[in-house]
Design a protein around this motif. Structure first.
Motif, PDB file in Angstrom:
ATOM      1  N   UNK A   1      53.071  29.326  47.622  1.00 23.08           N
ATOM      2  CA  UNK A   1      52.508  29.794  48.885  1.00 23.08           C
ATOM      3  C   UNK A   1      51.033  30.100  48.693  1.00 23.08           C
ATOM      4  N   UNK A   2      50.310  30.076  49.776  1.00 22.06           N
ATOM      5  CA  UNK A   2      48.878  30.342  49.726  1.00 22.06           C
ATOM      6  C   UNK A   2      48.604  31.710  49.110  1.00 22.06           C
ATOM      7  N   UNK A   3      49.372  32.700  49.502  1.00 22.06           N
ATOM      8  CA  UNK A   3      49.190  34.047  48.968  1.00 22.06           C
ATOM      9  C   UNK A   3      49.456  34.082  47.460  1.00 22.06           C
ATOM     10  N   UNK A   4      50.496  33.384  47.020  1.00 15.91           N
ATOM     11  CA  UNK A   4      50.785  33.318  45.585  1.00 15.91           C
ATOM     12  C   UNK A   4      49.655  32.621  44.826  1.00 15.91           C
ATOM     13  N   UNK A   5      49.132  31.554  45.399  1.00  8.80           N
ATOM     14  CA  UNK A   5      48.039  30.822  44.760  1.00  8.80           C
ATOM     15  C   UNK A   5      46.786  31.690  44.639  1.00  8.80           C
ATOM     16  N   UNK A   6      46.444  32.363  45.716  1.00 10.24           N
ATOM     17  CA  UNK A   6      45.253  33.221  45.720  1.00 10.24           C
ATOM     18  C   UNK A   6      45.438  34.411  44.779  1.00 10.24           C
ATOM     19  N   UNK A   7      46.637  34.925  44.700  1.00 12.78           N
ATOM     20  CA  UNK A   7      46.920  36.046  43.811  1.00 12.78           C
ATOM     21  C   UNK A   7      46.863  35.605  42.350  1.00 12.78           C
ATOM     22  N   UNK A   8      47.393  34.417  42.035  1.00 15.36           N
ATOM     23  CA  UNK A   8      47.410  33.910  40.665  1.00 15.36           C
ATOM     24  C   UNK A   8      45.995  33.621  40.152  1.00 15.36           C
ATOM     25  N   UNK A   9      45.145  33.092  41.003  1.00 20.74           N
ATOM     26  CA  UNK A   9      43.760  32.794  40.631  1.00 20.74           C
ATOM     27  C   UNK A   9      42.891  32.979  41.872  1.00 20.74           C
ATOM     28  N   UNK A  10      42.402  34.200  42.074  1.00 20.67           N
ATOM     29  CA  UNK A  10      41.590  34.463  43.275  1.00 20.67           C
ATOM     30  C   UNK A  10      40.285  33.654  43.260  1.00 20.67           C
ATOM     31  N   UNK A  11      40.051  32.880  44.301  1.00 18.57           N
ATOM     32  CA  UNK A  11      38.809  32.112  44.362  1.00 18.57           C
ATOM     33  C   UNK A  11      37.626  33.040  44.605  1.00 18.57           C
ATOM     34  N   UNK A  12      36.582  32.838  43.827  1.00 16.54           N
ATOM     35  CA  UNK A  12      35.356  33.603  44.023  1.00 16.54           C
ATOM     36  C   UNK A  12      34.182  32.754  43.575  1.00 16.54           C
ATOM     37  N   UNK A  13      33.022  33.216  43.906  1.00 19.56           N
ATOM     38  CA  UNK A  13      31.806  32.490  43.556  1.00 19.56           C
ATOM     39  C   UNK A  13      31.758  32.284  42.044  1.00 19.56           C
ATOM     40  N   UNK A  14      31.476  31.059  41.634  1.00 27.56           N
ATOM     41  CA  UNK A  14      31.390  30.731  40.208  1.00 27.56           C
ATOM     42  C   UNK A  14      30.001  31.118  39.721  1.00 27.56           C
ATOM     43  N   UNK A  15      29.962  31.846  38.600  1.00 24.94           N
ATOM     44  CA  UNK A  15      28.672  32.324  38.076  1.00 24.94           C
ATOM     45  C   UNK A  15      28.386  31.849  36.664  1.00 24.94           C
ATOM     46  N   UNK A  16      29.305  31.076  36.052  1.00 21.14           N
ATOM     47  CA  UNK A  16      29.066  30.603  34.680  1.00 21.14           C
ATOM     48  C   UNK A  16      29.788  29.284  34.456  1.00 21.14           C
TER      49      UNK A  16
ATOM     50  N   UNK B   1      33.538  29.888  33.965  1.00 20.26           N
ATOM     51  CA  UNK B   1      34.267  30.010  35.231  1.00 20.26           C
ATOM     52  C   UNK B   1      34.438  28.643  35.903  1.00 20.26           C
ATOM     53  N   UNK B   2      33.417  27.809  35.788  1.00 16.97           N
ATOM     54  CA  UNK B   2      33.500  26.459  36.346  1.00 16.97           C
ATOM     55  C   UNK B   2      34.627  25.681  35.671  1.00 16.97           C
ATOM     56  N   UNK B   3      34.674  25.734  34.347  1.00 10.26           N
ATOM     57  CA  UNK B   3      35.702  25.017  33.597  1.00 10.26           C
ATOM     58  C   UNK B   3      37.097  25.503  33.973  1.00 10.26           C
ATOM     59  N   UNK B   4      37.262  26.802  34.065  1.00 12.09           N
ATOM     60  CA  UNK B   4      38.567  27.366  34.436  1.00 12.09           C
ATOM     61  C   UNK B   4      38.972  26.895  35.831  1.00 12.09           C
TER      62      UNK B   4
END
Length: 141
Positions: free
Chosen positions: A15-30, A33-36
């Protein structure tokens, strides 16, 4: 969750909520983080059938990656002969593959070396050949 190569993956959230909870999308700063984030994207793309929630989440991650790459890896605008050379290289073509368009080897050579301009006829044929708009061969269009 990490896979056997040490990269983050999502496991089985659907589910969308499960996906966001497992890996919350946020601005990439390194780069890390990009690789992950790219690994998460790859794990989703490796699935045969994505749920609508997974597709939406994938789209969101794609936007986050695109924003980072746009800022850190800007692509120079290319057009005309430079674009033609890139298209040849990217499609593994040789200049001789353009002979039906330019008709004479000397004309093709002169155009590719920048000594002669492409004609409107050349541009129309190139656009059709590469399946692009003729506008990509002009600067500031």
């Amino acid at each position: 969750m990490t896979n056997k190569t040490g990269n983050k993956t999502l496991g089985t959230p659907k589910t969308y909520l499960e996906l966001i909870t497992a890996f919350p999308p946020r601005k990439i700063t390194s780069e890390e983080e990009l690789t992950i984030t790219q690994n998460i994207i790859d794990s989703l793309l490796d699935q045969e059938n994505l749920t609508p929630d997974e597709r939406d989440y994938l789209h969101l991650l794609g936007l986050v990656v695109a924003e980072y790459e746009e800022h850190h890896y800007p692509v120079a605008d290319i057009y005309g002969i430079e674009l033609l050379k890139v298209l040849l290289e990217e499609l593994n073509l040789q200049s001789k593959d353009l002979m039906p368009i330019f008709e004479q080897e000397t004309v093709l050579s002169e155009v590719l070396s920048g000594k002669e301009q492409m004609t409107v006829n050349h541009i129309e044929k190139l656009a059709k050949f590469f399946h692009v708009s003729p506008a990509v061969f002009f600067k500031d269009v």
